[in-house]
Scaffold this active site. Structure first.
Site, short mmCIF file in Angstrom:
data_model
loop_
_atom_site.label_atom_id
_atom_site.label_comp_id
_atom_site.label_asym_id
_atom_site.label_seq_id
_atom_site.Cartn_x
_atom_site.Cartn_y
_atom_site.Cartn_z
N VAL A 86 -15.77 89.72 -134.50
CA VAL A 86 -14.43 89.58 -133.92
C VAL A 86 -14.32 90.47 -132.68
O VAL A 86 -14.47 91.69 -132.75
CB VAL A 86 -13.35 89.95 -134.94
N LYS A 87 -14.07 89.84 -131.56
CA LYS A 87 -13.99 90.54 -130.27
C LYS A 87 -12.54 90.92 -130.01
O LYS A 87 -11.66 90.06 -129.95
CB LYS A 87 -14.53 89.62 -129.18
N VAL A 88 -12.30 92.22 -129.86
CA VAL A 88 -10.95 92.78 -129.79
C VAL A 88 -10.79 93.56 -128.49
O VAL A 88 -11.68 94.32 -128.10
CB VAL A 88 -10.70 93.72 -130.99
#
Length: 219
Positions: A86-88
């Site tokens: 998950v790219k945050v």
């Protein structure tokens, strides 16, 4: 050093995979749009298609900017495939989300890192990867490679296991210099990766070998 390809183009991902050097894929909304991938269902299906090509981690970026929405979006993305990271974004709620995901065993990539302080916060929160954007720093007359060096020193000082994912690599020397500085991962478009193959002396040498072989064979 791991090689990730920074694209949403399935043909390019497959080409890098077939070359035998691909360790993962990074994507973002801009790259999806570039490939004409629009609409939530199409984006989800595209992530699934990418995961079918590569055996490595695939960064899938959340669009939300509030903690609650990032959690909901990130958990849905993580359920698509065990290789989804998950790219945050590096914002206050993003750091909180990284901490939450880490405690849930969900891998994360903190994106849009432009300072050592940002990387340190992300590592403290437990990010799997931090993505310093070296090319964009170069664009504003700041040495992006110095940032890689600073983050490497800080992480080594304190034993952080967060991996440095050098992003926005524009050319083969970005890749080489990141490797020299100890970046764990570099992500780049296909062209800079393929450019590492090329050297005029290799081309000239091969041409000479083939010519000599043909001459010896009487061709």
């Amino acid at each position: 050093m791991k090689f990730f390809i920074d694209t949403a183009n399935l043909a390019q991902i497959k080409e890098a995979h077939d070359l035998g050097v691909l360790d993962g894929v990074t994507t973002n909304p801009s790259l999806m749009a570039k490939e004409g991938i629009t609409g939530e269902e199409n984006v989800i299906n595209h992530y699934k298609a990418i995961c079918e090509i590569t055996d490595g981690d695939v960064s899938a970026e959340v669009i939300s900017t509030t903690f609650e929405e990032m959690i909901a979006e990130g958990e849905a993305l993580a359920k698509l495939n065990e290789r989804i990271v998950v790219k945050v974004p590096m914002i206050k709620d993003g750091v909180k989300a990284i901490k939450y995901f880490t405690e849930k065993g969900i891998k994360t990539n903190c994106t849009l890192i432009f300072s050592a302080g940002q990387a340190l916060l992300a590592a403290k929160a437990g990010a799997t990867y931090v993505s310093p954007f070296i090319g964009r720093l170069d664009d504003i007359s700041t040495d992006g490679l110095t940032l890689i060096e600073d983050i490497r020193t800080i992480f080594d000082n304190y034993g952080y296991t967060t991996q440095i994912l050098a992003a926005s690599a524009r050319h083969p020397m970005h890749i080489i210099n990141c490797a020299k500085l100890g970046a764990d991962v570099v992500t780049a478009p296909l062209a800079p990766i393929l450019a590492l193959l090329k050297h005029p002396l290799t081309d000239n040498g091969l041409a000479q070998f083939l010519a000599d072989h043909a001459k010896a064979a009487g061709k």
